[in-house]
Design an enzyme around this catalytic site. Structure first.
Site, short mmCIF file in Angstrom:
data_model
loop_
_atom_site.label_atom_id
_atom_site.label_comp_id
_atom_site.label_asym_id
_atom_site.label_seq_id
_atom_site.Cartn_x
_atom_site.Cartn_y
_atom_site.Cartn_z
N SER A 77 -23.30 -7.81 13.77
CA SER A 77 -22.67 -6.58 14.26
C SER A 77 -21.84 -5.83 13.23
O SER A 77 -21.45 -4.69 13.49
CB SER A 77 -21.79 -6.88 15.48
OG SER A 77 -22.62 -7.12 16.58
N LYS A 80 -23.07 -2.49 12.61
CA LYS A 80 -22.90 -1.37 13.55
C LYS A 80 -22.06 -0.24 12.95
O LYS A 80 -22.32 0.93 13.21
CB LYS A 80 -22.25 -1.87 14.85
CG LYS A 80 -23.15 -2.78 15.67
CD LYS A 80 -22.37 -3.46 16.80
CE LYS A 80 -23.28 -4.33 17.66
NZ LYS A 80 -22.51 -5.16 18.62
N TYR A 201 -32.77 -2.36 15.49
CA TYR A 201 -31.43 -2.94 15.64
C TYR A 201 -31.44 -4.45 15.29
O TYR A 201 -30.56 -4.93 14.56
CB TYR A 201 -30.95 -2.71 17.08
CG TYR A 201 -29.72 -3.49 17.45
CD1 TYR A 201 -28.46 -3.11 17.00
CD2 TYR A 201 -29.82 -4.65 18.23
CE1 TYR A 201 -27.33 -3.86 17.33
CE2 TYR A 201 -28.71 -5.39 18.56
CZ TYR A 201 -27.47 -5.00 18.11
OH TYR A 201 -26.35 -5.74 18.42
N TYR A 253 -14.24 -5.70 19.53
CA TYR A 253 -14.60 -5.82 20.96
C TYR A 253 -13.34 -5.89 21.83
O TYR A 253 -12.42 -5.12 21.63
CB TYR A 253 -15.49 -7.05 21.21
CG TYR A 253 -16.60 -7.19 20.22
CD1 TYR A 253 -17.55 -6.18 20.09
CD2 TYR A 253 -16.72 -8.31 19.41
CE1 TYR A 253 -18.59 -6.29 19.19
CE2 TYR A 253 -17.75 -8.43 18.51
CZ TYR A 253 -18.68 -7.42 18.39
OH TYR A 253 -19.69 -7.53 17.50
N VAL A 271 -21.55 -11.81 14.93
CA VAL A 271 -21.70 -13.19 15.39
C VAL A 271 -22.28 -14.11 14.31
O VAL A 271 -22.35 -15.32 14.51
CB VAL A 271 -22.55 -13.31 16.68
CG1 VAL A 271 -21.82 -12.73 17.87
CG2 VAL A 271 -23.93 -12.71 16.51
#
Ligand code: GLN
Length: 425
Positions: A77, A80, A201, A253, A271
């Site tokens: 991530s 992102k 992705y 998050y 992760v």
């Protein structure tokens, strides 16, 4: 003097000292063995849970590192933030904002966090990231991925590869992400086919980086979008600013709020165990340690960055404003008043100048006198300072003071004021 000073004070003594300080941090946090490696992507379970590395890159392009700094891991991530920067570069922040929101979700990274119109809350959670990836320009999924991989490679300053095993593993098991893709496609957020967006992705998440890469990628954002090692202007300063803002509010998050209190830096976790954190104007930091907490953030990564932030005094809300004034010198002689300014002139610096002018003669400068303003040691004039200076100059001129500007570097000329007039003619 006892030598219990932190990394921050030792930094001043040279780079090899910072390398040693980072090595000390790695040893200090190595005993932390709580958390588990991600296993919902089966291939991720194969990483060595005890690997641990940290790197820091300055805006001058120096990289300091310790631990497993050459070990590659999947970016997951942390990609992102970079996919978002590319999508914003491609179609603009407003168009991206029509498809993905800006608000922290307060939910887990893989939650169905959609707003009232079915738009993902932000681009740092899976739902928003899959939509973001679908907005990247390209004729098909392959071209979008190639563009993103080359973009991230430019941020890192080297050609980044892909872990095909991790990619296939997530492709085979990523139903939840596909479900998020369908939900966001139904609401008109995701563009194109779900299978294309998720394949791109999953592949972007499988890009391989080291902590050194993350540090340089972070430093590129810290450095107004210019890779400090290659000099490549990868994004505009405005895209870097937007990306850092979203990382600040949403990057960790449902830990983003507490992270902001304890660490106070824009950051993005993955992760795979990586975290990239940024101190705008100062540092990019990459940390890797694959054991995760229940939110999917690296346990050691969070601990290390809490420690680094307080030790290096990096918290965004802390302002260690230097006590010295922007007015380097001011004096009176037969020719008139002289003021030499230094550094970056912001609003407070402009205030310093105004105060210096008023105190120089124990009152306003007399009509017919000359004021020499020396900007030769000024690096930048911020817009607010420009306006304060222009207004002050207009008042002095109206009061009959002859203002002479020394500006060999051209920092003043060319800076339009809000009113459209120039600070100096
Ligand atoms: N590829 C992972 C996923 O989509 C990335 C999640 C993460 O790093 N938090 O589930």
């Amino acid at each position: 003097v006892s030598d219990d000073r932190g990394v921050g004070s030792r930094l001043a003594h040279g780079g090899e000292v910072l390398d040693a300080a980072l090595a000390e941090i790695v040893e200090r946090f190595r005993p932390v063995r709580t958390g588990d490696v991600a296993s919902y992507i089966p291939e991720l379970e194969h990483v060595d849970p005890d690997t641990f590395g940290i790197a820091l890159c300055s805006p001058r392009g120096h990289v300091y590192a310790a631990g497993d700094d050459g070990l590659e891991f999947t970016v997951q991530s942390t990609s992102k933030a970079f996919a978002y920067a590319l999508a914003v570069t491609d179609v603009g922040v407003d168009e991206v904002g029509r498809h993905v929101g800006f608000e922290p979700s307060g939910d887990a990274f893989n939650a169905i966090s959609l707003d009232a119109v079915g738009r993902p809350d932000n681009p740092m959670i899976n739902a928003g990231a899959i939509v973001t990836t679908s907005l990247i320009r390209g004729a098909d999924a392959d071209e979008r991925f190639d563009r993103l991989r080359s973009f991230m490679s430019r941020c890192a300053g080297r050609d980044l590869g892909v872990d095909e095993h991790v990619f296939r593993s997530e492709l085979a098991t990523g139903d939840r992400n596909r479900a998020l893709g369908y939900l966001t496609r139904a609401s008109g957020s995701l563009v194109g086919e779900v299978a294309d967006a998720t394949a791109t992705y999953f592949r972007q998440c499988s890009i391989l980086v080291t902590v050194r890469d993350l540090a340089v990628m972070g430093a590129t954002l810290a450095n107004n979008g210019v890779n400090p090692i290659t000099g490549d202007a990868v994004v505009t300063s405005s895209v870097a600013q937007t990306t850092l803002a979203v990382m600040t509010t949403c990057g960790m998050y449902d830990y983003s709020g507490e992270w902001m209190v304890r660490v106070g830096l824009p950051a993005k976790s993955g992760v795979g165990g990586g975290i990239v954190a940024v101190k705008p104007g100062q540092f990019g930091v990459g940390v890797f340690s694959p054991r995760l907490d229940e939110r999917g953030n690296s346990v050691r990564g969070v601990r290390v960055l809490e420690h680094l932030s307080s030790d290096l005094d990096l918290h965004l809300m802390a302002h260690a404003r230097s006590a010295h004034s922007a007015v380097a010198q001011s004096w009176l002689d037969d020719l008139g008043a002289h003021v030499a300014l230094v550094g970056e002139l912001d609003f407070v610096a402009a205030e310093d100048l105004v105060v210096a002018l008023e105190t120089l003669f124990d009152g306003p400068l007399p009509a017919g006198s000359t004021l020499e303003l020396d900007f030769s040691r000024v690096t930048v004039i911020r817009p607010t300072a420009e306006r304060v200076l222009a207004a002050r100059r207009a008042r002095l001129t109206a009061a009959g003071v002859h203002v002479v500007v020394i500006d060999p570097g051209g920092v003043v000329a060319g800076h339009e004021t809000a009113a459209g007039e120039r600070l100096v003619g």
